[in-house]
Structure formats: structure tokens, C-alpha cells
Design a protein around this motif. Sequence first.
Motif, PDB file in Angstrom:
ATOM      1  N   ASP A 253      33.461   0.910  20.336  1.00 54.23           N
ATOM      2  CA  ASP A 253      34.652   0.735  21.166  1.00 54.23           C
ATOM      3  C   ASP A 253      35.604   1.930  21.136  1.00 54.23           C
ATOM      4  OD1 ASP A 253      33.728  -1.750  21.864  1.00 54.23           O
ATOM      5  OD2 ASP A 253      34.863  -2.806  20.318  1.00 54.23           O
ATOM      6  N   ILE A 254      35.273   2.956  20.393  1.00 54.86           N
ATOM      7  CA  ILE A 254      36.135   4.133  20.346  1.00 54.86           C
ATOM      8  C   ILE A 254      36.020   4.896  21.670  1.00 54.86           C
ATOM      9  CG2 ILE A 254      36.436   6.419  19.288  1.00 54.86           C
ATOM     10  CD1 ILE A 254      35.701   5.140  16.619  1.00 54.86           C
ATOM     11  N   PRO A 255      37.122   5.079  22.379  1.00 57.09           N
ATOM     12  CA  PRO A 255      37.056   5.754  23.680  1.00 57.09           C
ATOM     13  C   PRO A 255      36.919   7.270  23.532  1.00 57.09           C
ATOM     14  CG  PRO A 255      39.319   5.224  23.157  1.00 57.09           C
ATOM     15  CD  PRO A 255      38.487   4.638  22.042  1.00 57.09           C
ATOM     16  N   LEU A 256      36.421   7.890  24.573  1.00 61.84           N
ATOM     17  CA  LEU A 256      36.262   9.344  24.583  1.00 61.84           C
ATOM     18  C   LEU A 256      37.608  10.031  24.361  1.00 61.84           C
ATOM     19  CD1 LEU A 256      34.326  11.737  25.070  1.00 61.84           C
ATOM     20  CD2 LEU A 256      34.882  11.560  27.507  1.00 61.84           C
ATOM     21  N   SER A 257      38.681   9.440  24.838  1.00 62.62           N
ATOM     22  CA  SER A 257      40.004  10.062  24.709  1.00 62.62           C
ATOM     23  C   SER A 257      40.420  10.239  23.260  1.00 62.62           C
ATOM     24  CB  SER A 257      41.059   9.223  25.442  1.00 62.62           C
ATOM     25  OG  SER A 257      41.125   7.905  24.919  1.00 62.62           O
ATOM     26  N   LEU A 258      39.989   9.338  22.388  1.00 63.85           N
ATOM     27  CA  LEU A 258      40.340   9.481  20.970  1.00 63.85           C
ATOM     28  C   LEU A 258      39.557  10.627  20.336  1.00 63.85           C
ATOM     29  CD1 LEU A 258      41.836   8.681  18.473  1.00 63.85           C
ATOM     30  CD2 LEU A 258      40.247   6.766  18.140  1.00 63.85           C
ATOM     31  N   ILE A 259      38.291  10.752  20.706  1.00 66.05           N
ATOM     32  CA  ILE A 259      37.496  11.881  20.204  1.00 66.05           C
ATOM     33  C   ILE A 259      38.127  13.195  20.658  1.00 66.05           C
ATOM     34  CG2 ILE A 259      35.234  12.998  20.244  1.00 66.05           C
ATOM     35  CD1 ILE A 259      34.006  10.255  20.799  1.00 66.05           C
ATOM     36  N   GLU A 260      38.529  13.238  21.912  1.00 66.94           N
ATOM     37  CA  GLU A 260      39.130  14.464  22.450  1.00 66.94           C
ATOM     38  C   GLU A 260      40.466  14.778  21.794  1.00 66.94           C
ATOM     39  OE1 GLU A 260      37.363  14.359  27.015  1.00 66.94           O
ATOM     40  OE2 GLU A 260      39.200  13.245  26.539  1.00 66.94           O
ATOM     41  N   ALA A 261      41.187  13.755  21.351  1.00 67.48           N
ATOM     42  CA  ALA A 261      42.513  13.972  20.761  1.00 67.48           C
ATOM     43  C   ALA A 261      42.451  14.634  19.397  1.00 67.48           C
ATOM     44  CB  ALA A 261      43.252  12.639  20.643  1.00 67.48           C
ATOM     45  N   VAL A 262      41.321  14.468  18.679  1.00 70.21           N
ATOM     46  CA  VAL A 262      41.243  15.025  17.326  1.00 70.21           C
ATOM     47  C   VAL A 262      40.085  16.000  17.167  1.00 70.21           C
ATOM     48  CG1 VAL A 262      42.382  13.043  16.265  1.00 70.21           C
ATOM     49  CG2 VAL A 262      39.883  13.040  16.509  1.00 70.21           C
ATOM     50  N   GLY A 263      39.489  16.404  18.270  1.00 72.49           N
ATOM     51  CA  GLY A 263      38.350  17.308  18.199  1.00 72.49           C
ATOM     52  C   GLY A 263      38.336  18.294  19.347  1.00 72.49           C
ATOM     53  N   ALA A 264      37.214  18.983  19.466  1.00 75.48           N
ATOM     54  CA  ALA A 264      37.025  19.961  20.544  1.00 75.48           C
ATOM     55  C   ALA A 264      35.639  19.748  21.117  1.00 75.48           C
ATOM     56  CB  ALA A 264      37.175  21.385  20.013  1.00 75.48           C
ATOM     57  N   ILE A 265      35.572  19.173  22.307  1.00 70.23           N
ATOM     58  CA  ILE A 265      34.279  18.893  22.921  1.00 70.23           C
ATOM     59  C   ILE A 265      34.308  19.325  24.375  1.00 70.23           C
ATOM     60  CG2 ILE A 265      33.889  16.940  21.358  1.00 70.23           C
ATOM     61  CD1 ILE A 265      34.474  15.060  23.681  1.00 70.23           C
ATOM     62  N   GLY A 266      33.107  19.599  24.896  1.00 67.11           N
ATOM     63  CA  GLY A 266      33.000  20.008  26.290  1.00 67.11           C
ATOM     64  C   GLY A 266      32.283  21.333  26.422  1.00 67.11           C
ATOM     65  N   SER A 267      32.650  22.116  27.429  1.00 65.66           N
ATOM     66  CA  SER A 267      32.047  23.429  27.637  1.00 65.66           C
ATOM     67  C   SER A 267      32.566  24.416  26.590  1.00 65.66           C
ATOM     68  CB  SER A 267      32.388  23.945  29.037  1.00 65.66           C
ATOM     69  OG  SER A 267      33.779  24.260  29.109  1.00 65.66           O
ATOM     70  N   ALA A 268      31.955  25.588  26.544  1.00 61.58           N
ATOM     71  CA  ALA A 268      32.408  26.616  25.610  1.00 61.58           C
ATOM     72  C   ALA A 268      33.866  26.990  25.868  1.00 61.58           C
ATOM     73  CB  ALA A 268      31.509  27.847  25.708  1.00 61.58           C
ATOM     74  N   ASP A 269      34.230  27.102  27.142  1.00 62.15           N
ATOM     75  CA  ASP A 269      35.619  27.425  27.474  1.00 62.15           C
ATOM     76  C   ASP A 269      36.563  26.297  27.077  1.00 62.15           C
ATOM     77  OD1 ASP A 269      34.971  29.908  28.461  1.00 62.15           O
ATOM     78  OD2 ASP A 269      34.824  29.233  30.549  1.00 62.15           O
ATOM     79  N   ASP A 270      36.114  25.044  27.254  1.00 66.35           N
ATOM     80  CA  ASP A 270      36.932  23.903  26.842  1.00 66.35           C
ATOM     81  C   ASP A 270      37.217  23.959  25.342  1.00 66.35           C
ATOM     82  OD1 ASP A 270      36.957  22.821  29.413  1.00 66.35           O
ATOM     83  OD2 ASP A 270      35.187  21.564  29.039  1.00 66.35           O
ATOM     84  N   ILE A 271      36.183  24.252  24.573  1.00 72.76           N
ATOM     85  CA  ILE A 271      36.336  24.299  23.112  1.00 72.76           C
ATOM     86  C   ILE A 271      37.249  25.445  22.714  1.00 72.76           C
ATOM     87  CG2 ILE A 271      35.106  24.682  20.946  1.00 72.76           C
ATOM     88  CD1 ILE A 271      32.704  23.224  22.245  1.00 72.76           C
ATOM     89  N   ALA A 272      37.073  26.608  23.328  1.00 72.05           N
ATOM     90  CA  ALA A 272      37.917  27.748  23.005  1.00 72.05           C
ATOM     91  C   ALA A 272      39.386  27.452  23.301  1.00 72.05           C
ATOM     92  CB  ALA A 272      37.452  28.985  23.782  1.00 72.05           C
TER      93      ALA A 272
END
Length: 314
Positions: A253-272
Motif C-alpha cells: 500500500d505504499i504509494p509511489l509518492s512516498l518513495i519519491e519523497a525520500v529517494g531518487a528514482i526515474g531517469s538519470a536526469d531525474d536522479i541528478a
Amino acid sequence: MTSVGVVTPFWLDRPPSEALDIAVTADEAGFGTLWIGEMATFDAFALATAVGLRTSCISLKIGPLAAGVRSPVALALGLSTVVATTGRPAGLALGASSPRIVTEWHGRPWEPVRRMRRTVRDTRAILNGDRVDGFRLQQPVPGTTISVAAFGPAMMRVASQVGDEVVLNLVSADHVTTVSKALHGPDGVPTPPVAVWIPTALDPGPDTLRQLRSQLAVYLSPPGYGEMFTALGHGDLVARARAGAPRSELAQDIPLSLIEAVGAIGSADDIARRVDEYFAAGAGHVGLVPATAEDPAGRRLLTTLSPLLTKGRR
């Protein structure tokens, strides 16, 4: 000067030996620092020695290790052994850990604040070559940096008073801003500097997101983390975790928004861009925790991100 390093994760769904493969990949990709923690697989000092012998130049940061488990003598001996046998620079990081690990696993009393103060003080003295309680290290490592992992206010005070660096794990950029302002160093630079670990995944697929959700589910109920996740709008998950809901059920039940709030995910530019947000929030160092469910040893992530994140940094 900011820097980007790599953290050896201990994913429960991955083989323990992957830690060595991640170390080699990080070294070959040109990252300057590798963090080596400890969970239920390898002794951290033994793993750090193996890493030092299999890599060429990456520096080692051992920990955060539970301050209440090893004595200052044991910590100093371990760090000295790594440096002497590998010829590699190494720092030490300590954390309070948890009552389960300190008391149940290791049979030590749970007194995190008092133990942290004494452990940092005595370990630093021993590494500098001083005699402590009759013991003197034959191969001292003077000037070793000792980082302190912290979250709650009591340990944050200790970290700011005795640590050479404050380490934060799995936090939002806003939380880094709050901590940096609280440390209020000269010219707006936190004193001591702040390092933050963030789970990182390049173009994650379903297995990677499942891996990240499973990790996050572990942190929903502990004090401090639960309050931060509640402030991010996920108080319902925290309440369920503290009421005893199964971790597997919470993870789903953990939403993607919570992962994004405490991490860096996506494309290389997104992470940078995300890493830059943590630097803008006050971090001096960012440790990437590579997701490996669909990217063994984080090879694609680390080789792709290194040119974007290490240029002009180490």
C-alpha cells in the motif's frame, strides 16, 4: 564542496555477496566513497577488508555500526585492521541502532545517548594513539573521522556535539533542511556537515518498486520516521504499522509518492536533479543506495550516474 558516494545495501531479496559486486562497480565507476554497514550477513570490518583488497582507490566509510555493541577498543582495532591491511583510507560511522539489535541480538544494555558519547570519545582517543583504560593501539589511525547517525532530538544533539558528520537515512529533502538549520554553522554551512543516504533506482520496474516498498515498510513505525512520514501525508500507513499490520501488507500500500519523497528514482536526469535538491537543502554528501532487483550490483545505475554526479566531486 559536495560529494556523492555509494552505500552497500543489504536487500533481503538479494544474495549477500552482491555487496562486494556493488563495491567493485562503484570503484570502477569513479565514486569516491563507499559506505559499508552491517546487518545479518557480514561483519562490517571483514567486508571492508575484502572490499579494500578487491577495489583500487575508493575510500571506505564503515558503518553506521551500533555504538552499544562493540567497545571502543574493538572499534579501533577493526578500523586499524582495515587501514593497515588494505592501505585504503577509512572512516567510521556509529549509530544508536535499536533495542532489538543491541539488547536482543547482542545482549548489551540499551542506553543510546550515554553510550554514544562515551564510545565516540574513547574510540577517537584510541585511534589517535592515546592510552584509554590501559589500552594503546599499536597501529593508530590519527585523524579518523567519526560520523554519527541521528534522527530524534536527543541523538541529534549528541551527533552535533561529538560527531565529525551527521548521517541521515531515508529522509526527505525538507527534513535535511530542518536539520541543517538546526546545526546553524557559520555562513549557513551546517556544523558538523550532513550526509544523507537515499534509495536510488534508474527507470525502476515493478520488481524494483516492490524492493523499495518493502524497505520503506520497515521504517513506518519507529519513532521519528513515523512522524516524518505522517508529516508527508501518510499517517494512515504509520498508524497501521504501529497497530501491528504485517509488513508485507503495508508494503503493497505504499504509494509511489512516498518513495519519491525520500529517494531518487526515474531517469538519470531525474536522479541528478533530486541529488541536487538534497545538496540545496544542506547536505554535504549524498550516499546512493542502489536498488538492485532489476539491476544486479547497481551496474547500470552507477555507471550511468557517475559522469553526472562525480564530475568535480569525490
